[in-house]
Design an enzyme around this catalytic site. Sequence first.
Site: not given
Ligand code: NAP
Ligand code: GLV
Length: 312
Positions: A227, A275
């Site tokens: 983000r 994005h």
């Molecule tokens: P997820 O499975 O919830 O993983 C989030 C990771 O971030 C976890 O490893 C978590 O740590 C870590 N984290 C969160 N807060 C933290 C902090 N304060 N300090 C250190 N580590 C922290 O989420 P995901 O499915 O991988 O998705 C991640 C993000 O990608 C989404 O929230 C979204 O914003 C973004 N995204 C972007 C796109 C795009 O097209 N650009 C597409 C999809 C998603 P823990 O493992 O310890 O809980």
């Molecule tokens: C895209 O940004 C997502 O959150 O899946």
Amino acid sequence: MTRILFYLDEPGKEVWRPAFEAAMPGVDFRDYPNWGSPDDGPAYAFAWEPELGLIAKYPNIRAVFSLGAGVDHLTRDPDLPADLPIIRMSDNGLKEGMAEFVLMTVLMHHRFMPRMLVAQRKHKWQRLFPPRAKNVRVGILGYGALGIACAQALRPLDYRLAAWSRTAKPAEDGIEHFTGTNQFNDFLARTDILVGLLPSTPETTGLLNANTLSLMPKHASIINVGRGTLIDLDDLVALLDNGHLSGATLDVFAQEPLAANDPLWDHEKINITPHIASITRPETAAEYVARNIKKIEAGQQPENVLDRQRGY
Ligand code: NAP
Ligand code: GLV
């Protein structure tokens, strides 16, 4: 009959109805504004950036499925009912898309592709010689569903991988784990190519700024696909301009879309994508929703429910 209240304000959204009809035969799929009345009976919302206040007007909604992994587009709504379960997307299509994008952009930064493209536009025959992948330290900021998928895609190329997360992870071959604020600086100091894959929360906002980015090795580069709130962009630009950082690929921004007159578009060391690093794919996402609705209706816990306290 299961009722889906669908909200997406994007061209091409027609692809979603057939995907849901295939995954959930007999589904009552209602595209906004044709959501009907709250008296129509229980429903599940499947939404991206719904209008503020809309979800609260439908107390028949049993759970909201976020069309993406991020939930900031839902939690920005002050009227979102506090006890309504929010289920975050985590289907295989999303993981595959992110792994592809991160593999592509890590390779681009490793192989100096952004600089080659700038040289091409200037008709300059500029030969640059990249290090071996095994000597390039890639650091993944956020080791959740998507960070893990990216590490799996990068590993066969032999990059030196590390990941940073909030909670400790079990030891794993080929990846060095860093945990929490205490180990953040060490993680940055060993990272040549940083991949931002954190959710937007108060703790992650502004985490990359002049102080922290300066800890990275000279010529490091940044890929942000989590983000936009993660990075102070003025600080990033200053470090690109003074040569400390070599380049950045930015897919996400605190304000989207990025304004057409924003100078970031023309910065030679910045590559911008709108994005699209990983776009939720109807086939796998509809299956994911169908599977989780079955769980809810069987009285089981659905996957990947938003923890409102943590913010992800
Ligand atoms: P997820 O499975 O919830 O993983 C989030 C990771 O971030 C976890 O490893 C978590 O740590 C870590 N984290 C969160 N807060 C933290 C902090 N304060 N300090 C250190 N580590 C922290 O989420 P995901 O499915 O991988 O998705 C991640 C993000 O990608 C989404 O929230 C979204 O914003 C973004 N995204 C972007 C796109 C795009 O097209 N650009 C597409 C999809 C998603 P823990 O493992 O310890 O809980
Ligand atoms: C895209 O940004 C997502 O959150 O899946």
